[in-house]
Design a protein around this motif. Sequence first.
Motif, PDB file in Angstrom:
ATOM      1  N   SER A   1     -19.745 -32.630  74.789  1.00  0.00           N
ATOM      2  CA  SER A   1     -19.315 -33.997  74.520  1.00  0.00           C
ATOM      3  C   SER A   1     -19.018 -34.162  73.030  1.00  0.00           C
ATOM      4  O   SER A   1     -19.404 -33.333  72.205  1.00  0.00           O
ATOM      5  CB  SER A   1     -20.408 -34.988  74.933  1.00  0.00           C
ATOM      6  N   TRP A   2     -18.330 -35.249  72.695  1.00  0.00           N
ATOM      7  CA  TRP A   2     -17.996 -35.507  71.285  1.00  0.00           C
ATOM      8  C   TRP A   2     -19.270 -35.590  70.458  1.00  0.00           C
ATOM      9  O   TRP A   2     -19.374 -34.978  69.391  1.00  0.00           O
ATOM     10  CB  TRP A   2     -17.207 -36.797  71.176  1.00  0.00           C
ATOM     11  N   ALA A   3     -20.250 -36.337  70.962  1.00  0.00           N
ATOM     12  CA  ALA A   3     -21.513 -36.480  70.225  1.00  0.00           C
ATOM     13  C   ALA A   3     -22.219 -35.135  70.097  1.00  0.00           C
ATOM     14  O   ALA A   3     -22.802 -34.823  69.053  1.00  0.00           O
ATOM     15  CB  ALA A   3     -22.418 -37.487  70.935  1.00  0.00           C
ATOM     16  N   GLY A   4     -22.133 -34.333  71.143  1.00  0.00           N
ATOM     17  CA  GLY A   4     -22.775 -33.027  71.091  1.00  0.00           C
ATOM     18  C   GLY A   4     -22.135 -32.109  70.079  1.00  0.00           C
ATOM     19  O   GLY A   4     -22.824 -31.372  69.367  1.00  0.00           O
ATOM     20  N   ARG A   5     -20.805 -32.142  69.992  1.00  0.00           N
ATOM     21  CA  ARG A   5     -20.112 -31.301  69.018  1.00  0.00           C
ATOM     22  C   ARG A   5     -20.418 -31.735  67.592  1.00  0.00           C
ATOM     23  O   ARG A   5     -20.585 -30.899  66.696  1.00  0.00           O
ATOM     24  CB  ARG A   5     -18.601 -31.327  69.270  1.00  0.00           C
ATOM     25  N   VAL A   6     -20.502 -33.026  67.371  1.00  0.00           N
ATOM     26  CA  VAL A   6     -20.830 -33.545  66.044  1.00  0.00           C
ATOM     27  C   VAL A   6     -22.241 -33.112  65.653  1.00  0.00           C
ATOM     28  O   VAL A   6     -22.478 -32.652  64.535  1.00  0.00           O
ATOM     29  CB  VAL A   6     -20.712 -35.084  65.994  1.00  0.00           C
ATOM     30  N   ARG A   7     -23.153 -33.234  66.600  1.00  0.00           N
ATOM     31  CA  ARG A   7     -24.543 -32.852  66.323  1.00  0.00           C
ATOM     32  C   ARG A   7     -24.630 -31.363  66.010  1.00  0.00           C
ATOM     33  O   ARG A   7     -25.340 -30.943  65.079  1.00  0.00           O
ATOM     34  CB  ARG A   7     -25.418 -33.190  67.523  1.00  0.00           C
ATOM     35  N   ALA A   8     -23.908 -30.558  66.779  1.00  0.00           N
ATOM     36  CA  ALA A   8     -23.931 -29.113  66.548  1.00  0.00           C
ATOM     37  C   ALA A   8     -23.379 -28.769  65.173  1.00  0.00           C
ATOM     38  O   ALA A   8     -23.907 -27.897  64.475  1.00  0.00           O
ATOM     39  CB  ALA A   8     -23.123 -28.403  67.633  1.00  0.00           C
ATOM     40  N   THR A   9     -22.321 -29.469  64.759  1.00  0.00           N
ATOM     41  CA  THR A   9     -21.722 -29.216  63.446  1.00  0.00           C
ATOM     42  C   THR A   9     -22.678 -29.600  62.320  1.00  0.00           C
ATOM     43  O   THR A   9     -22.858 -28.865  61.345  1.00  0.00           O
ATOM     44  CB  THR A   9     -20.405 -29.997  63.294  1.00  0.00           C
ATOM     45  N   VAL A  10     -23.319 -30.764  62.466  1.00  0.00           N
ATOM     46  CA  VAL A  10     -24.272 -31.218  61.452  1.00  0.00           C
ATOM     47  C   VAL A  10     -25.431 -30.232  61.331  1.00  0.00           C
ATOM     48  O   VAL A  10     -25.834 -29.848  60.221  1.00  0.00           O
ATOM     49  CB  VAL A  10     -24.800 -32.626  61.795  1.00  0.00           C
ATOM     50  N   LEU A  11     -25.958 -29.793  62.467  1.00  0.00           N
ATOM     51  CA  LEU A  11     -27.070 -28.841  62.440  1.00  0.00           C
ATOM     52  C   LEU A  11     -26.652 -27.512  61.813  1.00  0.00           C
ATOM     53  O   LEU A  11     -27.436 -26.869  61.108  1.00  0.00           O
ATOM     54  CB  LEU A  11     -27.594 -28.603  63.856  1.00  0.00           C
ATOM     55  N   ALA A  12     -25.411 -27.113  62.057  1.00  0.00           N
ATOM     56  CA  ALA A  12     -24.923 -25.855  61.474  1.00  0.00           C
ATOM     57  C   ALA A  12     -24.858 -25.945  59.959  1.00  0.00           C
ATOM     58  O   ALA A  12     -25.246 -25.010  59.249  1.00  0.00           O
ATOM     59  CB  ALA A  12     -23.549 -25.516  62.041  1.00  0.00           C
ATOM     60  N   TYR A  13     -24.385 -27.071  59.437  1.00  0.00           N
ATOM     61  CA  TYR A  13     -24.317 -27.231  57.979  1.00  0.00           C
ATOM     62  C   TYR A  13     -25.708 -27.333  57.376  1.00  0.00           C
ATOM     63  O   TYR A  13     -25.954 -26.827  56.267  1.00  0.00           O
ATOM     64  CB  TYR A  13     -23.472 -28.460  57.617  1.00  0.00           C
ATOM     65  N   ILE A  14     -26.620 -27.984  58.079  1.00  0.00           N
ATOM     66  CA  ILE A  14     -28.004 -28.032  57.594  1.00  0.00           C
ATOM     67  C   ILE A  14     -28.589 -26.615  57.548  1.00  0.00           C
ATOM     68  O   ILE A  14     -29.255 -26.236  56.588  1.00  0.00           O
ATOM     69  CB  ILE A  14     -28.867 -28.932  58.497  1.00  0.00           C
ATOM     70  N   ALA A  15     -28.297 -25.832  58.579  1.00  0.00           N
ATOM     71  CA  ALA A  15     -28.806 -24.464  58.633  1.00  0.00           C
ATOM     72  C   ALA A  15     -28.277 -23.618  57.485  1.00  0.00           C
ATOM     73  O   ALA A  15     -28.961 -22.701  57.015  1.00  0.00           O
ATOM     74  CB  ALA A  15     -28.441 -23.828  59.972  1.00  0.00           C
ATOM     75  N   LEU A  16     -27.068 -23.905  57.013  1.00  0.00           N
ATOM     76  CA  LEU A  16     -26.511 -23.160  55.886  1.00  0.00           C
ATOM     77  C   LEU A  16     -27.400 -23.254  54.646  1.00  0.00           C
ATOM     78  O   LEU A  16     -27.461 -22.335  53.835  1.00  0.00           O
ATOM     79  CB  LEU A  16     -25.110 -23.680  55.537  1.00  0.00           C
ATOM     80  N   THR A  17     -28.090 -24.354  54.495  1.00  0.00           N
ATOM     81  CA  THR A  17     -28.918 -24.563  53.304  1.00  0.00           C
ATOM     82  C   THR A  17     -30.277 -23.873  53.416  1.00  0.00           C
ATOM     83  O   THR A  17     -31.042 -23.873  52.457  1.00  0.00           O
ATOM     84  CB  THR A  17     -29.156 -26.067  53.056  1.00  0.00           C
ATOM     85  N   LYS A  18     -30.587 -23.287  54.574  1.00  0.00           N
ATOM     86  CA  LYS A  18     -31.898 -22.668  54.836  1.00  0.00           C
ATOM     87  C   LYS A  18     -33.025 -23.647  54.486  1.00  0.00           C
ATOM     88  O   LYS A  18     -33.795 -23.430  53.539  1.00  0.00           O
ATOM     89  CB  LYS A  18     -32.069 -21.377  54.026  1.00  0.00           C
ATOM     90  N   PRO A  19     -33.128 -24.738  55.232  1.00  0.00           N
ATOM     91  CA  PRO A  19     -34.088 -25.794  54.874  1.00  0.00           C
ATOM     92  C   PRO A  19     -35.520 -25.336  54.715  1.00  0.00           C
ATOM     93  O   PRO A  19     -36.236 -25.834  53.853  1.00  0.00           O
ATOM     94  CB  PRO A  19     -33.940 -26.808  56.029  1.00  0.00           C
ATOM     95  N   ARG A  20     -35.954 -24.353  55.503  1.00  0.00           N
ATOM     96  CA  ARG A  20     -37.344 -23.915  55.380  1.00  0.00           C
ATOM     97  C   ARG A  20     -37.589 -23.138  54.100  1.00  0.00           C
ATOM     98  O   ARG A  20     -38.691 -23.126  53.567  1.00  0.00           O
ATOM     99  CB  ARG A  20     -37.740 -23.082  56.596  1.00  0.00           C
ATOM    100  N   VAL A  21     -36.546 -22.479  53.605  1.00  0.00           N
ATOM    101  CA  VAL A  21     -36.679 -21.777  52.328  1.00  0.00           C
ATOM    102  C   VAL A  21     -36.962 -22.757  51.206  1.00  0.00           C
ATOM    103  O   VAL A  21     -37.668 -22.462  50.241  1.00  0.00           O
ATOM    104  CB  VAL A  21     -35.399 -20.966  52.033  1.00  0.00           C
TER     105      VAL A  21
END
Length: 331
Positions: A31-51
């Motif tokens: 869904s549109w909302a699902g794709r947006v959420r997946a994109t946001v999570l992917a960009y967050i993952a790029l920053t390695k938040p746990r690091v």
Amino acid sequence: MSGDSSAASHSTDTASNPQVSTDPVAPADQSWAGRVRATVLAYIALTKPRVIELLLVATIPVMLQADRGHVDIAVIAFTLIGGWLGAGSANTLNMVADADIDKKMKRTARRPLARRAVATRSALIFGLLLWAASFAVLYFAANLLSALLVSATILFYVGVYTLILKRRTWQNVVWGGAAGCMPTLVGWAAVTGSLSWQPIVLFAVIFFWTPPHTWALAMRYKEDYKAAGVPMLPVIATEERVTRQMLIYTWLTVVSSLLLIPATSWIYTVIALAAGGWFLERVHKLYRDTKRGAEVAPLKVFLQSNEYLAIVFCGLAIDAVVGLQTISSYF
């Protein structure tokens, strides 16, 4: 401030299961909302938040020590925001440079670029924008020195560690780990506008702590590093040599932490001594077990190293906030 060798580079979930990724990945949803959420999570993952947890562990206590007995919430908050943006930039640019080897390692195969959740060009732009935002926040909310130190960290981490050291020498985490030490300098500079011996001592604590912390994890995942062509020490050396090196660096870590005692009170002194003895006992046991050929559990050292660093820096934070008479004032 960043890096594969930082304090929180891997969660306990990853430690217990090499197939588990620490990056946030959205469930399949077209869904549109699902794709947006997946994109946001992917960009967050790029920053390695746990690091970036290392940023909190290292920066706040140093800022409190720089202004013992006082707590300036605004300066701390803006410095953390600027530091978070800088660390996110460094980690994103690191993923851009390491996308090829991330695909080869089970531990990193689910990272955004490895699974093509984000385009390489988009990730590069995102990383550069985070860098610019970090510089702006620190420059206007703190001072130029802190902003320049974060920029130097990003350049060193990506340009020296990722592009030069990581794939060429087993000392990659020894020298590359300097990037993860920079929050100590940034935090002090943000408060005082200058540097002194105290943040340099704390820089040394994290610098010497990084090799045993990272090598403990690399002992567990050495086949991953071997497949990716990354010459981590456990890949090219015997376990006895690795654990001997870990022991040397652990002693250097603990001794460095004790050098700060004159500028602190009995609170930090007791905590640093107790935590240091506890950490040393674990690494000595790993070395002894390796020498006699017993089954070893390096991940226990990895996890305990995280706890050790958190205890020492939290002890410093408590000591600084309480603001008792320092040891040096008695002489």
